[in-house]
Structure formats: C-alpha cells, structure tokens
Write a protein that holds these residues in place. Structure first.
Motif, PDB file in Angstrom:
ATOM      1  N   VAL A 192       0.814  -1.212   0.000  1.00  0.00           N
ATOM      2  CA  VAL A 192       0.000   0.000   0.000  1.00  0.00           C
ATOM      3  C   VAL A 192       0.853   1.270   0.000  1.00  0.00           C
ATOM      4  N   GLN A 193       2.121   1.161   0.372  1.00  0.00           N
ATOM      5  CA  GLN A 193       2.993   2.340   0.370  1.00  0.00           C
ATOM      6  C   GLN A 193       3.024   2.988  -1.011  1.00  0.00           C
ATOM      7  N   THR A 194       2.944   2.182  -2.058  1.00  0.00           N
ATOM      8  CA  THR A 194       2.899   2.697  -3.428  1.00  0.00           C
ATOM      9  C   THR A 194       1.672   3.583  -3.628  1.00  0.00           C
ATOM     10  N   THR A 195       0.544   3.180  -3.067  1.00  0.00           N
ATOM     11  CA  THR A 195      -0.683   3.978  -3.146  1.00  0.00           C
ATOM     12  C   THR A 195      -0.476   5.316  -2.462  1.00  0.00           C
ATOM     13  N   LEU A 196       0.049   5.272  -1.248  1.00  0.00           N
ATOM     14  CA  LEU A 196       0.257   6.493  -0.469  1.00  0.00           C
ATOM     15  C   LEU A 196       1.236   7.428  -1.168  1.00  0.00           C
ATOM     16  N   ASP A 197       2.340   6.875  -1.671  1.00  0.00           N
ATOM     17  CA  ASP A 197       3.342   7.690  -2.358  1.00  0.00           C
ATOM     18  C   ASP A 197       2.774   8.339  -3.613  1.00  0.00           C
ATOM     19  N   THR A 198       1.987   7.599  -4.369  1.00  0.00           N
ATOM     20  CA  THR A 198       1.413   8.133  -5.605  1.00  0.00           C
ATOM     21  C   THR A 198       0.414   9.243  -5.306  1.00  0.00           C
ATOM     22  N   LEU A 199      -0.458   9.023  -4.339  1.00  0.00           N
ATOM     23  CA  LEU A 199      -1.428  10.066  -3.969  1.00  0.00           C
ATOM     24  C   LEU A 199      -0.713  11.314  -3.466  1.00  0.00           C
ATOM     25  N   ASN A 200       0.269  11.120  -2.602  1.00  0.00           N
ATOM     26  CA  ASN A 200       1.029  12.273  -2.094  1.00  0.00           C
ATOM     27  C   ASN A 200       1.739  12.996  -3.224  1.00  0.00           C
ATOM     28  N   ALA A 235       1.391  -3.177  -8.508  1.00  0.00           N
ATOM     29  CA  ALA A 235       0.865  -2.502  -9.705  1.00  0.00           C
ATOM     30  C   ALA A 235      -0.573  -2.067  -9.454  1.00  0.00           C
ATOM     31  N   GLY A 236      -1.359  -2.926  -8.838  1.00  0.00           N
ATOM     32  CA  GLY A 236      -2.731  -2.566  -8.499  1.00  0.00           C
ATOM     33  C   GLY A 236      -2.785  -1.445  -7.482  1.00  0.00           C
ATOM     34  N   ALA A 237      -1.871  -1.475  -6.522  1.00  0.00           N
ATOM     35  CA  ALA A 237      -1.829  -0.422  -5.506  1.00  0.00           C
ATOM     36  C   ALA A 237      -1.558   0.936  -6.144  1.00  0.00           C
ATOM     37  N   LYS A 238      -0.665   0.963  -7.112  1.00  0.00           N
ATOM     38  CA  LYS A 238      -0.373   2.217  -7.818  1.00  0.00           C
ATOM     39  C   LYS A 238      -1.588   2.646  -8.638  1.00  0.00           C
ATOM     40  N   ASN A 239      -2.186   1.707  -9.354  1.00  0.00           N
ATOM     41  CA  ASN A 239      -3.355   2.039 -10.162  1.00  0.00           C
ATOM     42  C   ASN A 239      -4.549   2.476  -9.319  1.00  0.00           C
TER      43      ASN A 239
END
Length: 169
Positions: free
Chosen positions: A19-27, A120-124
């Motif tokens: 999930v860190q990828t999700t957080l980093d992308t949103l930030n 990949a899904g977390a980033k998307n």
C-alpha cells in the motif's frame, strides 16, 4: 468546507509494503490522504464508524487493501455511496488470487472497483482515485496529464538510451 481526501484502509499493517505505493502516488499528486489499519472481521464497528466519519469530513474515495478473504472493500462499500477501490493484497497460499475474487465478486448495487493484485494494483488504485477526483478539480486533472506526459518522456528516454547503446556496439 473541508479539503477533499482519499481514505486508504488496510486490513493489516502487513499490507503496508504494498500500500505504500498507493500512499506515495497520492502524495505525489498532491492529494490529501488518511490511512488506517482496520478490519472488516476483527473491528467491524470501528471500520463502519470511520467510514461514516470520513465521509462527513470530505472523503471522496475509499481505497481498501486486504488479503485472503479480503472483505474490507465490500464492508466499506456497504457503508457508503462514495467510490470504493479494492486492492487485492498479494499474500497467502494463493498469492492474492483469493483476495482478487473476494474483492471483485460483489453483489449488484454494491460496487467495488477492483485493481490488479499487488503493487501494480496499488499504484493504479491511487491513479484511479485521482482520476475520479479530477472530475471536479481542474488542477488535479492537469497534474494527472502532466504526470502521464512525464511517464511517456521517461519511456522515450529509456528507448533512446537503448538505441544509443545498440548503435555503439
């Protein structure tokens, strides 16, 4: 009026590496984020209360990551009409395939947008949430366009480097 944000919920703290990828992308896109560890099974009341509170405070999209039985996204979708995106976490004996099926197989009328298993899904999930929010935010729309163009330039630069290397042989 409160600042719109995305709530990112994890069924376990062990989901954070994906999930860190999700957080980093949103930030990176300048989107306000709140992240919580909460469980559809172990803390259902707390999960429901958070969803209602977050919605009242301006949450625009919920992103839920869970593995194995992966009911978190469905539990959240049952408690709100805001968009919910499910990330099947790559874990367990089936490497996330069980989580994928648990997340995607929702009953009619309670949708969960489901992305690919793992990072990949977390980033998307982050990009999909940003695209949803950009419908009402022209500056976010422009940041998404700029990000997409930068990604294209990066691929073109990698190809140019490869071509130069191959020509030098």
């Amino acid at each position: 009026m409160s600042t719109p944000f995305v709530a990112v919920l994890m069924g376990s703290d062990s989901d954070l590496p994906q999930v860190q990828t999700t957080l980093d992308t949103l930030n990176g896109l300048g989107i306000r984020v709140e992240a919580r560890v909460t469980s559809a099974h172990r803390t259902p009341v707390r999960t429901h209360e958070f969803v209602k509170d977050a919605e009242a405070r301006g949450c625009q999209v919920f992103i839920c990551a869970a593995g194995l039985a992966a009911h978190l996204a469905g539990a959240v979708a049952a408690a709100t009409v805001r968009p919910v995106i499910g990330i099947p976490v790559e874990t367990g004996p089936l490497s996330g395939e069980d989580a994928l099926l648990s997340t995607v197989m929702m009953p009619g009328g309670i949708p969960v947008a489901t992305v690919a298993i793992g990072k990949a899904g977390a980033k998307n999930a982050a990009y999909l949430a940003a695209q949803m929010m950009s419908l009402a935010d022209p500056s976010l729309y422009q940041r998404l366009k700029d990000d997409r163009e930068e990604n294209a330039r990066a691929v073109e630069a990698k190809d140019a480097a490869l071509q130069a290397k191959l020509a030098g042989k």
